[in-house]
Design a protein around this motif. Structure first.
Motif, PDB file in Angstrom:
ATOM      1  N   SER A 199      51.887   9.487  19.827  1.00  0.00           N
ATOM      2  CA  SER A 199      52.059   8.174  20.461  1.00  0.00           C
ATOM      3  C   SER A 199      53.432   8.049  21.095  1.00  0.00           C
ATOM      4  N   GLU A 200      54.444   8.526  20.399  1.00  0.00           N
ATOM      5  CA  GLU A 200      55.815   8.442  20.916  1.00  0.00           C
ATOM      6  C   GLU A 200      55.989   9.324  22.140  1.00  0.00           C
ATOM      7  N   ILE A 220      50.062  11.528  14.479  1.00  0.00           N
ATOM      8  CA  ILE A 220      49.616  10.483  15.408  1.00  0.00           C
ATOM      9  C   ILE A 220      50.818   9.693  15.925  1.00  0.00           C
ATOM     10  N   SER A 226      52.444   1.715  18.660  1.00  0.00           N
ATOM     11  CA  SER A 226      51.601   2.482  17.746  1.00  0.00           C
ATOM     12  C   SER A 226      52.399   3.590  17.060  1.00  0.00           C
ATOM     13  N   ALA A 227      53.374   4.167  17.743  1.00  0.00           N
ATOM     14  CA  ALA A 227      54.201   5.206  17.121  1.00  0.00           C
ATOM     15  C   ALA A 227      54.916   4.662  15.888  1.00  0.00           C
ATOM     16  N   GLY A 255      52.252   2.721  23.361  1.00  0.00           N
ATOM     17  CA  GLY A 255      52.638   3.981  22.732  1.00  0.00           C
ATOM     18  C   GLY A 255      53.742   3.821  21.709  1.00  0.00           C
ATOM     19  N   THR A 280      53.607  10.262  24.228  1.00  0.00           N
ATOM     20  CA  THR A 280      52.859   9.601  25.301  1.00  0.00           C
ATOM     21  C   THR A 280      53.672   8.465  25.908  1.00  0.00           C
ATOM     22  N   ALA A 281      54.290   7.665  25.048  1.00  0.00           N
ATOM     23  CA  ALA A 281      55.102   6.535  25.522  1.00  0.00           C
ATOM     24  C   ALA A 281      56.306   7.014  26.324  1.00  0.00           C
TER      25      ALA A 281
END
Length: 107
Positions: free
Chosen positions: A12-13, A8, A41-42, A38, A15-16
């Motif tokens: 997230s990373e 996850i 949350s990463a 992103g 996506t960011a």
């Protein structure tokens, strides 16, 4: 559970990072918001992996290697970027380095 949290964190990373490219220097609102959410949350999910006992060198190695490979692939497939053979070899070396960290550790 630690690998799920790490996965996850990686998603997230990635996506960011893609959103960072799409934000056009933080001039586009939605991608800019995704960058902040992103990366936040990463790091939170990465910290939860570490909290549950994953070794930091292995966690960060996997996180960064998979992130580099995923971003490079996304760049080629969706962002009209190119990879040279040397760049592909470099990504392979990063992945081999992470494998060496994991396989060389105590089990």
């Amino acid at each position: 559970m630690t690998l799920l949290l790490l996965a996850i964190a990686i998603a997230s990373e990635v996506t960011a990072t893609v959103s960072l490219k799409l934000s056009d220097g933080f001039t586009k609102v939605i991608p800019s918001i995704l960058v902040v959410l992103g990366y936040g949350s990463a790091f939170w999910f990465l910290s939860q992996s570490l909290k549950r006992g994953m070794h930091i060198g292995v966690a960060y190695g996997i996180w960064s290697a998979v992130g580099v490979a995923a971003i490079a692939l996304i760049g080629v497939l969706f962002l009209d970027e190119r990879l040279t053979l040397i760049q592909v070899g470099g990504i392979g070396l990063v992945i081999l380095g992470v494998l060496a960290l994991e396989l060389g550790g105590e089990h």
